[in-house]
Design a protein around this motif. Structure first.
Motif, PDB file in Angstrom:
ATOM      1  N   GLY A  18       0.801  -1.220   0.000  1.00 29.80           N
ATOM      2  CA  GLY A  18       0.000   0.000   0.000  1.00 29.80           C
ATOM      3  C   GLY A  18       0.831   1.267   0.000  1.00 29.80           C
ATOM      4  N   ALA A  19       2.028   1.225   0.571  1.00 30.90           N
ATOM      5  CA  ALA A  19       2.877   2.414   0.616  1.00 30.90           C
ATOM      6  C   ALA A  19       3.472   2.737  -0.750  1.00 30.90           C
ATOM      7  N   GLN A  20       3.569   1.758  -1.636  1.00 33.03           N
ATOM      8  CA  GLN A  20       4.153   1.957  -2.960  1.00 33.03           C
ATOM      9  C   GLN A  20       3.116   2.197  -4.043  1.00 33.03           C
ATOM     10  N   PHE A  21       1.833   2.005  -3.742  1.00 37.18           N
ATOM     11  CA  PHE A  21       0.791   2.145  -4.752  1.00 37.18           C
ATOM     12  C   PHE A  21       0.651   3.605  -5.185  1.00 37.18           C
ATOM     13  N   GLY A  22       0.673   3.841  -6.494  1.00 41.63           N
ATOM     14  CA  GLY A  22       0.472   5.181  -7.045  1.00 41.63           C
ATOM     15  C   GLY A  22       1.698   6.056  -7.044  1.00 41.63           C
ATOM     16  N   THR A  23       2.868   5.517  -6.801  1.00 42.83           N
ATOM     17  CA  THR A  23       4.086   6.328  -6.808  1.00 42.83           C
ATOM     18  C   THR A  23       4.705   6.334  -8.202  1.00 42.83           C
ATOM     19  N   TYR A  24       5.315   7.461  -8.566  1.00 38.52           N
ATOM     20  CA  TYR A  24       6.008   7.586  -9.850  1.00 38.52           C
ATOM     21  C   TYR A  24       7.423   7.050  -9.716  1.00 38.52           C
ATOM     22  N   THR A  25       7.882   6.355 -10.749  1.00 43.06           N
ATOM     23  CA  THR A  25       9.239   5.810 -10.718  1.00 43.06           C
ATOM     24  C   THR A  25      10.128   6.418 -11.792  1.00 43.06           C
ATOM     25  N   GLY A  26       9.592   7.312 -12.615  1.00 43.93           N
ATOM     26  CA  GLY A  26      10.391   7.912 -13.682  1.00 43.93           C
ATOM     27  C   GLY A  26      10.014   9.366 -13.911  1.00 43.93           C
ATOM     28  N   THR A  27      10.943  10.120 -14.490  1.00 45.81           N
ATOM     29  CA  THR A  27      10.708  11.524 -14.814  1.00 45.81           C
ATOM     30  C   THR A  27      11.077  11.798 -16.261  1.00 45.81           C
ATOM     31  N   TYR A  28      10.518  12.880 -16.804  1.00 46.69           N
ATOM     32  CA  TYR A  28      10.865  13.323 -18.155  1.00 46.69           C
ATOM     33  C   TYR A  28      12.065  14.254 -18.163  1.00 46.69           C
ATOM     34  N   THR A  29      12.259  15.009 -17.098  1.00 45.29           N
ATOM     35  CA  THR A  29      13.277  16.057 -17.069  1.00 45.29           C
ATOM     36  C   THR A  29      14.555  15.588 -16.399  1.00 45.29           C
ATOM     37  N   ASN A  30      15.641  16.276 -16.723  1.00 49.53           N
ATOM     38  CA  ASN A  30      16.929  16.051 -16.087  1.00 49.53           C
ATOM     39  C   ASN A  30      17.102  17.048 -14.947  1.00 49.53           C
ATOM     40  N   PRO A  31      17.928  16.733 -13.957  1.00 47.78           N
ATOM     41  CA  PRO A  31      18.162  17.709 -12.892  1.00 47.78           C
ATOM     42  C   PRO A  31      18.902  18.933 -13.432  1.00 47.78           C
ATOM     43  N   ARG A  32      18.940  19.988 -12.652  1.00 48.83           N
ATOM     44  CA  ARG A  32      19.621  21.223 -13.043  1.00 48.83           C
ATOM     45  C   ARG A  32      21.078  20.937 -13.419  1.00 48.83           C
ATOM     46  N   GLN A  33      21.505  21.531 -14.522  1.00 51.76           N
ATOM     47  CA  GLN A  33      22.895  21.397 -14.974  1.00 51.76           C
ATOM     48  C   GLN A  33      23.443  22.771 -15.299  1.00 51.76           C
ATOM     49  N   MET A  34      24.707  22.987 -14.977  1.00 51.81           N
ATOM     50  CA  MET A  34      25.387  24.246 -15.283  1.00 51.81           C
ATOM     51  C   MET A  34      26.713  23.945 -15.945  1.00 51.81           C
ATOM     52  N   GLN A  35      27.106  24.844 -16.863  1.00 52.46           N
ATOM     53  CA  GLN A  35      28.413  24.692 -17.481  1.00 52.46           C
ATOM     54  C   GLN A  35      29.034  26.055 -17.672  1.00 52.46           C
ATOM     55  N   PHE A  36      30.348  26.092 -17.562  1.00 52.08           N
ATOM     56  CA  PHE A  36      31.126  27.310 -17.699  1.00 52.08           C
ATOM     57  C   PHE A  36      32.132  27.095 -18.811  1.00 52.08           C
ATOM     58  N   SER A  37      32.329  28.117 -19.651  1.00 48.99           N
ATOM     59  CA  SER A  37      33.315  27.986 -20.724  1.00 48.99           C
ATOM     60  C   SER A  37      34.058  29.302 -20.909  1.00 48.99           C
ATOM     61  N   ALA A  38      35.263  29.191 -21.440  1.00 48.19           N
ATOM     62  CA  ALA A  38      36.083  30.364 -21.770  1.00 48.19           C
ATOM     63  C   ALA A  38      36.703  30.123 -23.139  1.00 48.19           C
ATOM     64  N   ARG A  39      36.775  31.194 -23.923  1.00 55.22           N
ATOM     65  CA  ARG A  39      37.298  31.083 -25.302  1.00 55.22           C
ATOM     66  C   ARG A  39      38.161  32.312 -25.584  1.00 55.22           C
ATOM     67  N   LEU A  40      39.369  32.063 -26.049  1.00 50.45           N
ATOM     68  CA  LEU A  40      40.294  33.134 -26.410  1.00 50.45           C
ATOM     69  C   LEU A  40      40.291  33.255 -27.924  1.00 50.45           C
ATOM     70  N   GLU A  41      39.899  34.410 -28.433  1.00 48.82           N
ATOM     71  CA  GLU A  41      39.843  34.633 -29.886  1.00 48.82           C
ATOM     72  C   GLU A  41      40.903  35.640 -30.281  1.00 48.82           C
ATOM     73  N   PHE A  42      41.623  35.320 -31.374  1.00 53.59           N
ATOM     74  CA  PHE A  42      42.653  36.230 -31.887  1.00 53.59           C
ATOM     75  C   PHE A  42      42.691  36.192 -33.387  1.00 53.59           C
TER      76      PHE A  42
END
Length: 64
Positions: free
Chosen positions: A40-64
């Motif tokens: 009964g404790a597991q009935f109606g629970t979701y086991t999957g999601t459509y979205t990914n958790p928050r992600q961050m990325q940092f980049s640097a580019r030197l142009e000449f």
């Protein structure tokens, strides 16, 4: 966020910070509902999601 920083006459540094799913919202998959559980404790629970958790990325580019 993007920022271009001039260093010399024709040289500049470009830095960027990008985030995906910034609000960290969760969308549950309706097809993953546990409807056949005998526990009964597991009935109606979701086991999957459509979205990914928050992600961050940092980049640097030197142009000449």
């Amino acid at each position: 966020l993007h920022k271009s920083i001039p260093i010399y006459n024709r040289v500049h540094l470009e830095i960027a910070w990008e985030t995906f799913n910034i609000t960290n919202s969760v969308r549950f998959d309706a097809h993953s509902v546990n409807a056949l559980s005998t526990n009964g404790a597991q009935f109606g629970t979701y086991t999957g999601t459509y979205t990914n958790p928050r992600q961050m990325q940092f980049s640097a580019r030197l142009e000449f």
